[in-house]
Design a protein around this motif. Structure first.
Motif, PDB file in Angstrom:
ATOM      1  N   LEU A 197      -5.323  -0.891  -5.159  1.00  0.00           N
ATOM      2  CA  LEU A 197      -5.898  -0.234  -4.154  1.00  0.00           C
ATOM      3  C   LEU A 197      -7.273  -0.744  -3.555  1.00  0.00           C
ATOM      4  N   GLN A 198      -8.103  -0.543  -4.770  1.00  0.00           N
ATOM      5  CA  GLN A 198      -9.272  -1.300  -4.381  1.00  0.00           C
ATOM      6  C   GLN A 198      -9.434  -2.706  -4.182  1.00  0.00           C
ATOM      7  N   ARG A 199      -8.620  -3.379  -4.704  1.00  0.00           N
ATOM      8  CA  ARG A 199      -8.381  -4.921  -4.433  1.00  0.00           C
ATOM      9  C   ARG A 199      -8.012  -5.041  -3.093  1.00  0.00           C
ATOM     10  N   ARG A 237      -4.846   2.386  -8.891  1.00  0.00           N
ATOM     11  CA  ARG A 237      -6.175   2.716  -8.119  1.00  0.00           C
ATOM     12  C   ARG A 237      -6.863   1.281  -8.094  1.00  0.00           C
ATOM     13  N   ALA A 238      -6.761   0.374  -8.920  1.00  0.00           N
ATOM     14  CA  ALA A 238      -7.348  -0.904  -9.005  1.00  0.00           C
ATOM     15  C   ALA A 238      -6.752  -1.771  -8.103  1.00  0.00           C
ATOM     16  N   TYR A 268      -6.566  -8.367  -2.726  1.00  0.00           N
ATOM     17  CA  TYR A 268      -5.058  -8.132  -3.345  1.00  0.00           C
ATOM     18  C   TYR A 268      -4.429  -9.364  -3.175  1.00  0.00           C
ATOM     19  N   ASP A 322       1.105  -3.335  -8.461  1.00  0.00           N
ATOM     20  CA  ASP A 322      -0.091  -2.927  -8.827  1.00  0.00           C
ATOM     21  C   ASP A 322      -0.510  -4.141 -10.064  1.00  0.00           C
ATOM     22  N   ARG A 329       0.839  -1.147  -0.024  1.00  0.00           N
ATOM     23  CA  ARG A 329       0.033   0.036   0.033  1.00  0.00           C
ATOM     24  C   ARG A 329       0.754   1.301   0.002  1.00  0.00           C
ATOM     25  N   ARG A 360      -8.739  -2.758  -0.695  1.00  0.00           N
ATOM     26  CA  ARG A 360      -9.960  -2.656   0.060  1.00  0.00           C
ATOM     27  C   ARG A 360     -10.922  -3.845   0.228  1.00  0.00           C
ATOM     28  N   ASP A 361     -10.907  -4.610  -0.804  1.00  0.00           N
ATOM     29  CA  ASP A 361     -12.101  -5.761  -1.139  1.00  0.00           C
ATOM     30  C   ASP A 361     -11.573  -6.688  -0.483  1.00  0.00           C
TER      31      ASP A 361
END
Length: 107
Positions: free
Chosen positions: A68-70, A65-66, A76, A96, A8, A72-73
């Motif tokens: 970072l979204q993974r 950004r994708a 990752y 990434d 991150r 959060r989900d």
């Protein structure tokens, strides 16, 4: 579940670098061109290079950004294609990346 703290930080640091670079590119592209025809031609070629760098930067920002979204989900480090775990060494090199080495090779 994998600890994503270091990834991150690396992604956010890179996002900051890219944001700064894109602002610099925009500033350069907004500069007025020379009235001299030859200088203007060289400046336009430079603009084309800057625009390409800008597009590359925007694509990398989207990948970050994708990723970072993974995070959060909670997905990752899982390959988005096959669902297998992405190797630690691959994530260290390409934090990434959405794909494991096998799927990336077949892409």
């Amino acid at each position: 579940m994998r600890d994503t703290t270091l990834y991150r930080k690396a992604l956010l640091d890179r996002l900051g670098e890219l944001d700064s670079r894109l602002h610099h590119i925009e500033t350069e592209l907004d500069e007025p061109h020379s009235k001299d025809w030859e200088e203007n031609a060289v400046e336009r070629e430079g603009d084309e290079v800057l625009e390409q760098l800008g597009h590359s930067g925007e694509a990398e920002i989207a990948r970050i950004r994708a990723a970072l979204q993974r995070m959060r989900d909670g997905t990752y480090g899982e390959c988005v294609r096959c669902g297998e775990e992405i190797a630690e060494a691959r994530l260290e090199t390409l934090p990434d990346t959405p794909l494991c080495r096998t799927c990336a090779a077949g892409a």
